[in-house]
Scaffold this motif. Structure first.
Motif, PDB file in Angstrom:
ATOM      1  N   VAL A 164       0.868  -1.188   0.000  1.00 15.28           N
ATOM      2  CA  VAL A 164       0.000   0.000   0.000  1.00 15.28           C
ATOM      3  C   VAL A 164       0.903   1.237   0.000  1.00 15.28           C
ATOM      4  CG1 VAL A 164      -1.795   1.228   1.285  1.00 15.28           C
ATOM      5  CG2 VAL A 164      -1.687  -1.271   1.362  1.00 15.28           C
ATOM      6  N   PRO A 165       0.654   2.210  -0.854  1.00 16.60           N
ATOM      7  CA  PRO A 165       1.517   3.405  -0.859  1.00 16.60           C
ATOM      8  C   PRO A 165       1.556   4.070   0.510  1.00 16.60           C
ATOM      9  CG  PRO A 165      -0.042   3.457  -2.689  1.00 16.60           C
ATOM     10  CD  PRO A 165      -0.442   2.309  -1.817  1.00 16.60           C
ATOM     11  N   ALA A 166       2.772   4.329   0.984  1.00 14.80           N
ATOM     12  CA  ALA A 166       2.931   4.896   2.335  1.00 14.80           C
ATOM     13  C   ALA A 166       2.818   6.417   2.249  1.00 14.80           C
ATOM     14  CB  ALA A 166       4.267   4.474   2.919  1.00 14.80           C
ATOM     15  N   TYR A 167       1.584   6.885   2.215  1.00 13.76           N
ATOM     16  CA  TYR A 167       1.362   8.333   2.106  1.00 13.76           C
ATOM     17  C   TYR A 167       1.961   9.071   3.293  1.00 13.76           C
ATOM     18  CZ  TYR A 167      -1.731   7.609  -1.828  1.00 13.76           C
ATOM     19  OH  TYR A 167      -2.221   7.277  -3.057  1.00 13.76           O
TER      20      TYR A 167
ATOM     21  N   PRO B  41      -2.954  17.513  -2.973  1.00 23.98           N
ATOM     22  CA  PRO B  41      -3.737  16.285  -3.172  1.00 23.98           C
ATOM     23  C   PRO B  41      -3.017  15.034  -2.675  1.00 23.98           C
ATOM     24  CG  PRO B  41      -3.805  17.656  -5.136  1.00 23.98           C
ATOM     25  CD  PRO B  41      -2.806  18.289  -4.216  1.00 23.98           C
ATOM     26  N   VAL B  42      -1.690  15.033  -2.784  1.00 25.97           N
ATOM     27  CA  VAL B  42      -0.935  13.868  -2.311  1.00 25.97           C
ATOM     28  C   VAL B  42      -0.939  13.832  -0.783  1.00 25.97           C
ATOM     29  CG1 VAL B  42       1.312  12.716  -2.284  1.00 25.97           C
ATOM     30  CG2 VAL B  42       0.524  13.864  -4.359  1.00 25.97           C
ATOM     31  N   LEU B  43      -0.613  14.958  -0.158  1.00 21.88           N
ATOM     32  CA  LEU B  43      -0.543  14.993   1.307  1.00 21.88           C
ATOM     33  C   LEU B  43      -1.921  14.799   1.952  1.00 21.88           C
ATOM     34  CD1 LEU B  43       2.093  17.780   2.050  1.00 21.88           C
ATOM     35  CD2 LEU B  43       2.423  15.357   1.698  1.00 21.88           C
ATOM     36  N   ASN B  44      -2.956  15.234   1.259  1.00 24.36           N
ATOM     37  CA  ASN B  44      -4.306  15.063   1.824  1.00 24.36           C
ATOM     38  C   ASN B  44      -4.690  13.600   1.965  1.00 24.36           C
ATOM     39  OD1 ASN B  44      -4.810  17.755   2.186  1.00 24.36           O
ATOM     40  ND2 ASN B  44      -5.889  18.027   0.245  1.00 24.36           N
ATOM     41  N   LYS B  45      -3.952  12.737   1.265  1.00 26.05           N
ATOM     42  CA  LYS B  45      -4.276  11.310   1.355  1.00 26.05           C
ATOM     43  C   LYS B  45      -3.657  10.649   2.579  1.00 26.05           C
ATOM     44  CE  LYS B  45      -5.467  10.218  -3.326  1.00 26.05           C
ATOM     45  NZ  LYS B  45      -5.299   9.371  -4.485  1.00 26.05           N
ATOM     46  N   ILE B  46      -2.840  11.375   3.323  1.00 30.23           N
ATOM     47  CA  ILE B  46      -2.245  10.793   4.532  1.00 30.23           C
ATOM     48  C   ILE B  46      -3.361  10.423   5.508  1.00 30.23           C
ATOM     49  CG2 ILE B  46      -0.753  11.236   6.535  1.00 30.23           C
ATOM     50  CD1 ILE B  46       0.907  13.084   4.730  1.00 30.23           C
ATOM     51  N   SER B  47      -4.296  11.335   5.681  1.00 31.85           N
ATOM     52  CA  SER B  47      -5.471  11.031   6.503  1.00 31.85           C
ATOM     53  C   SER B  47      -6.596  11.947   6.042  1.00 31.85           C
ATOM     54  CB  SER B  47      -5.177  11.259   7.992  1.00 31.85           C
ATOM     55  OG  SER B  47      -5.030  12.641   8.248  1.00 31.85           O
ATOM     56  N   LYS B  48      -7.814  11.569   6.385  1.00 32.10           N
ATOM     57  CA  LYS B  48      -8.928  12.342   5.826  1.00 32.10           C
ATOM     58  C   LYS B  48      -9.013  13.767   6.391  1.00 32.10           C
ATOM     59  CE  LYS B  48     -12.119   9.898   8.827  1.00 32.10           C
ATOM     60  NZ  LYS B  48     -13.264   9.046   8.940  1.00 32.10           N
TER      61      LYS B  48
END
Lengths: 313, 469
Positions: free
Chosen positions: A110-113, A131-138
């Motif tokens: 799983v990509p380690a955001y 958009p990339v960093l927002n995928k770390i957590s909601k």
């Protein structure tokens, strides 16, 4: 309420101080990230994780190709970071050549955001990476309203360059992180052969596809490289197979070094089983760039990828 | 829902406001709100298991009432066995089925018999060990005639599922917590402020200490072939503090959170690493579970009112079962067995006066031996645990793996801060910066703690270790 107001004020104040430290660091990982996102205009850009950062020597690439080069690799990273770097760079300019270092088992997990959280200090000033960093957590967007949170746990690496220079590479190394020394353990390790293939993670694969298509749209010459590990011979893995497929589909050359016995059985070239030392990195970069050079030179005469014939090494 | 998640940061204030808005109306509405909130809290993880929670607590409510009314001893026993059988059956199925099935097959293979017994792909319902024990204690206490059952189903369901302590305790007794659901609450600023301060220190323990240490511990214990004896020693000491702060921090958050609603939960950890004996350690560590096992297993087995050998058997059995409660793995059983052995040896040594050491040496000795037991608790398998123990005993030195220097340095800092605070609380209990009489000192302490948590806490959604139990 008073406590919260005080906290908010100190958060802003602390953020300003930390921004200053980030922006004025003499070298180090934050200086490199800032350069990648805000300043670099080099013709050749290397993108990768620790093996990208450690195994590729920009000076050798520059001397060989006669083009400027910046190594944007960063240890402990993966596809989310590559995507963020891609967005950061393409928002400003289009490099001519990008060398993408992919590990033989990349794209499997799983990509380690959260690892890309390293770029949090740039969240507010770089909408393209959000958009990339927002995928770390909601609720990452909400947490990042705090300036102190953006620098969470980063203080050691933020302050270190002010006291000890060059630990992440000097500025003159152009992003390369040279690792001196030689591996002195696991020398009698038997050569590890092909591990069983693990299916690709769909999300990681999708992220990789985006990286490829965005560079392709912008006419970047993309080169995939799987760098070597000591004691492991991997000629084929799910990731390598997929790289081959992508390479053949789009004509982006692929260089697989993970089964090259002139590297994987030579401990004197490594600082640890996964990273080349200075001698190893120089030998590897010279070797690789010797193979890339004909493609780069031919591309000067040809503008379309489709006109060229690529060979998978 | 995790306490250290943003979801909870929205959930808690909403429930808090609603709860105090309907204060003064019928108590039933408040309990209904708490019940609904608790089910939302639990269902956030997996709503399918709400039925299990409702069934388990509903059963004990009705069995409790029937037990109280029933005069016939045989029928009472039957009802009691139904409650125990269903509760332990559900716990056994969800938590231990695969463990026993695999152990059964391995045992037969050892004797040369091939046996096929399929394991099942079972999801372990979060907190099942906690709420099952809480619910069971209600039926046991009524059966023993120590408790009068409640007639208020809503209050009882809210008691079993009370969200602050639903998934990781403290395991409350009905006699302590249930009456609080039947009493009107009165809002008080001091009560809420106290609750928030307790929660703040709980969060500090969890995200600043436990989650920080977990990064190093995982790097070492997750790759046991690559590390030296010295690294194992450091990782084990780190784990001792990690699990204390993980579970102790969670318990404090639960305690503080319950306080916001006017509920008083029992203290679960009392600076366990300042213990000078194992008896004292178990009086300070996971107090709600230790007392549960004491009341419902150790004493029914005969406790210490039997012959010394039988008493030691009772002790050892209680600790082995306690180990198994922690997880379906032989490593937990061995961990429990080691602590049972410590208790027995400690009593034997006390008889011949071997334990007359200075207090500080006693504390160090108990901590060192506790750390030894933690190796079995943390290792993924018995094989790995033995590898770690052997490496430490045969090659205790070697180079120290520090991993990421930043993480390592912040880990040391976190432990030092924790020890300082625990030392002050242990020996100077009247001195508290968080509750200092000078308002500026109190405020400054809270703000500094908030800044420290935001700056150096680990916020990547790591699970509380005790959720798996």
């Amino acid at each position: 309420m008073l406590v919260l107001a005080l906290f908010a004020g100190l958060d802003r104040l602390g953020g300003l101080l930390l921004d200053y430290l980030r922006d004025h660091a003499p070298d180090g990982r934050y200086q490199k990230a800032k350069y990648t996102l805000e300043e670099c205009t080099e013709d050749v850009v290397v993108i990768g994780s620790s093996r990208g950062e450690i195994n590729y020597v920009p000076r050798i690439i520059e001397d060989s190709l006669g083009m400027s080069c910046w190594n944007a690799g960063r240890g402990g990273q993966g596809m989310p970071f590559f995507r963020a770097v891609q967005e950061g760079i393409l928002a400003r300019y289009t490099p001519k050549v990008v060398i993408l270092n992919i590990d033989d088992n990349d794209l499997e997990g799983v990509p380690a955001y959260e690892h890309a959280g390293f770029l949090r200090p740039f969240y507010n000033t770089h909408p393209e990476i959000r958009p990339v960093l927002n995928k770390i957590s909601k609720f990452e967007w909400l947490l990042l309203q705090s300036r102190l949170y953006a620098y969470n746990s980063s203080y050691y690496y933020l302050i270190r360059p002010y006291f000890i220079g060059g630990l992440d590479g000097k500025t003159s190394d152009k992003g390369w992180k040279p690792r001196p020394g030689t591996m002195d353990y696991l020398l009698d390790k038997p050569l590890e052969q092909e591990p069983p293939k693990v299916p690709l993670n769909p999300e990681a694969k999708a992220q990789f596809d985006v990286v490829v298509s965005k560079f392709r749209e912008r006419g970047v010459q993309l080169y995939f490289v799987v760098s070597p590990n000591y004691g492991r011979s991997i000629a084929s893995s799910s990731a390598i197979d997929y790289l081959k497929k992508t390479s053949e589909a789009f004509g982006f050359p692929l260089f697989v070094y993970s089964s090259d016995t002139s590297y994987i059985t030579h401990p004197e070239l490594y600082v640890d089983p996964e990273h080349l030392n200075i001698d190893g990195a120089q030998k590897f970069t010279k070797d690789l760039i010797g193979k890339i050079k004909p493609y780069v030179q031919s591309s000067i005469q040809h503008t379309s990828h489709d006109e060229k014939v690529y060979k998978v090494y | 829902m995790l306490f250290n998640s943003i979801d909870f940061a929205f959930f808690l204030p909403i429930v808090f406001c609603l709860f105090w808005m309907i204060n003064g109306k019928d108590l039933k509405y408040q309990n209904l709100l708490l019940l609904a909130s608790s089910y939302v809290f639990y269902g956030w993880w997996d709503w399918r298991f709400l039925s299990l929670l409702a069934f388990s607590s509903g059963l004990d409510f009705f069995v409790g009432s029937a037990l109280y009314k029933q005069q016939d001893e045989k029928k009472r026993k039957m009802l009691f066995l139904i409650s125990m059988g269903v509760n332990l059956g559900l716990l056994g199925f969800f938590k231990y089925y695969n463990f026993f099935a695999e152990s059964f097959v391995e045992a037969f293979s050892f004797f040369g018999q091939k046996t096929d017994l399929n394991t099942l792909n079972i999801i372990l319902p979060v907190g099942i060990s906690f709420y099952t024990f809480q619910s069971m204690s209600y039926a046991i206490d009524i059966y023993r005639g120590k408790l009068t059952p409640t007639k208020d189903l809503i209050a009882f369901l809210a008691f079993v599922s009370f969200f602050p302590q639903l998934v990781a305790g403290p395991i409350e007794r009905a006699s302590h917590l249930l009456p609080q659901f039947l009493t009107k609450k009165r809002f008080s600023y001091d009560m809420v402020a106290a609750g928030l301060k307790i929660m703040l220190w709980g969060f500090f323990m969890k995200v600043v200490v436990a989650d920080r240490l977990a990064l190093y511990v995982q790097a070492v214990y997750g790759n046991v072939d690559m590390h030296t004896g010295l690294s194992f020693i450091v990782a084990t000491i780190f784990f001792a503090f990690q699990i204390y702060c993980d579970f102790g921090g969670y318990s404090l958050i639960a305690l503080g959170c319950a306080r916001l609603f006017g509920f008083d939960l029992m203290e679960n950890f009392r600076r366990p690493y300042f213990s000078g004996s194992f008896r004292e350690f178990w009086g300070r560590w996971h107090i709600s579970l230790s007392t549960w096992f004491k009341d419902y297993l150790y004493i029914p087995l005969g406790g210490n009112r039997v012959s010394p050998s039988r008493n030691y058997f009772n002790l050892f059995t209680t600790f082995v079962v306690s180990g198994l409660w922690h997880g379906a793995n032989w490593t937990f059983v061995i961990w429990g067995g080691i602590h049972g052995s410590y208790q027995i040896l400690e009593r034997e040594f006390a008889k011949i006066g071997w334990l007359k050491l200075p207090k500080v040496l006693q504390v160090v000795l108990v901590f060192a031996l506790t750390c030894f037991a933690w190796i079995f608790f943390r290792a993924a398998s018995l094989h790995e645990a033995m590898h770690i123990v052997t490496t430490i005993l045969t090659h205790p030195g070697g180079s120290l793996y520090t991993g990421d220097l930043g993480i390592f340095a912040f880990s040391i800092m976190a432990i030092l801060m924790l020890l300082t605070v625990d030392y002050i609380n242990e020996y100077y209990p009247d001195f508290s910066l968080l509750n200092h009489q000078v308002v500026y000192v109190r405020f400054a302490t809270i703000v500094i703690m908030l800044i420290y948590i935001v700056s150096l806490g680990v916020f990547d959604g790591s699970q509380f270790i005790y959720f798996q139990f």
